[in-house]
Design a protein around this motif. Structure first.
Motif, mmCIF file in Angstrom:
data_model
loop_
_atom_site.group_PDB
_atom_site.id
_atom_site.type_symbol
_atom_site.label_atom_id
_atom_site.label_comp_id
_atom_site.label_asym_id
_atom_site.label_seq_id
_atom_site.Cartn_x
_atom_site.Cartn_y
_atom_site.Cartn_z
ATOM 1 N N VAL A 17 -18.151 68.754 32.622
ATOM 2 C CA VAL A 17 -16.724 69.068 32.924
ATOM 3 C C VAL A 17 -16.103 68.210 31.990
ATOM 4 O O VAL A 17 -16.345 67.275 31.557
ATOM 5 N N GLY A 18 -15.363 68.640 31.359
ATOM 6 C CA GLY A 18 -14.211 68.201 30.322
ATOM 7 C C GLY A 18 -13.173 66.894 30.611
ATOM 8 O O GLY A 18 -13.404 66.632 32.432
ATOM 9 N N ALA A 19 -12.817 65.977 30.117
ATOM 10 C CA ALA A 19 -12.505 64.538 30.378
ATOM 11 C C ALA A 19 -10.739 65.166 31.195
ATOM 12 O O ALA A 19 -9.819 64.635 31.141
ATOM 13 N N GLY A 20 -10.354 66.295 30.901
ATOM 14 C CA GLY A 20 -8.811 67.189 31.559
ATOM 15 C C GLY A 20 -8.131 66.517 30.577
ATOM 16 O O GLY A 20 -8.334 66.080 29.736
ATOM 17 N N GLU A 21 -6.506 66.567 30.829
ATOM 18 C CA GLU A 21 -5.887 66.147 29.785
ATOM 19 C C GLU A 21 -5.065 64.737 30.116
ATOM 20 O O GLU A 21 -4.477 64.084 29.420
ATOM 21 N N ASN A 95 -8.206 74.938 37.924
ATOM 22 C CA ASN A 95 -6.631 74.188 38.673
ATOM 23 C C ASN A 95 -6.741 72.601 39.004
ATOM 24 O O ASN A 95 -6.143 72.015 38.855
ATOM 25 N N SER A 96 -8.473 71.913 38.951
ATOM 26 C CA SER A 96 -8.301 70.944 39.075
ATOM 27 C C SER A 96 -10.141 70.388 38.911
ATOM 28 O O SER A 96 -11.255 70.746 38.976
ATOM 29 N N VAL A 101 -15.930 70.421 38.604
ATOM 30 C CA VAL A 101 -17.395 70.168 39.339
ATOM 31 C C VAL A 101 -18.070 71.108 39.970
ATOM 32 O O VAL A 101 -19.104 70.632 40.011
ATOM 33 N N ALA A 102 -17.278 71.713 41.136
ATOM 34 C CA ALA A 102 -18.267 72.530 41.883
ATOM 35 C C ALA A 102 -18.580 73.810 41.099
ATOM 36 O O ALA A 102 -19.727 74.761 41.340
ATOM 37 N N LEU A 103 -18.062 74.228 40.568
ATOM 38 C CA LEU A 103 -18.359 75.423 39.073
ATOM 39 C C LEU A 103 -19.633 74.801 37.910
ATOM 40 O O LEU A 103 -19.312 75.750 37.441
#
Length: 120
Positions: A17-21, A95-96, A101-103
């Motif tokens: 899971v990436g760190a997001g923006e 989207n979140s 995490v679920a994916l």
């Protein structure tokens, strides 16, 4: 969420899971830390380094460097391990963080994949 495969057409080996923006430039920042050799003790960096250390040929090359007086810093070994792994990365934007995490969990549940992820 990102996937790494070993070789352009090789098997999937890692999902993360990436760190997001919000932190250090998101996925691009995270991949930059891996390619700099500075992420030896976390996630994909650790998984790659563990496997490189288990490859006798890769390890012999590092020992030969030391014996020839060309010892390098840990980050150099991290970079060498990443080159050894020949990773190809793709990603999916969600989207979140919860969706990511679920994916990631659904992907890790795929049978027959030799995942490099430590926590499954």
């Amino acid at each position: 969420m990102y996937l790494a495969r070993q070789g352009a057409n090789g098997p999937l080996v890692y999902v993360g899971v990436g760190a997001g923006e919000r932190k250090a430039g998101g996925l691009r920042g995270r991949l930059r830390r891996y390619t700099s050799g500075k992420a030896l003790a976390s996630g994909l960096g650790e998984a790659v380094f563990d496997r490189a250390l288990a490859d006798p040929q890769w390890l012999r090359e590092r020992v030969a460097e030391v014996e020839c007086g060309r010892a390098t810093r840990a980050t150099g070994w991290g970079k060498a391990a990443l080159l050894w792994a020949d990773l190809h990365v793709c990603w999916s934007v969600t989207n979140s963080r919860e969706d990511a995490v679920a994916l990631e969990k659904r992907v890790l549940a795929i049978e027959g994949v030799d995942w490099w992820n430590r926590a499954r």
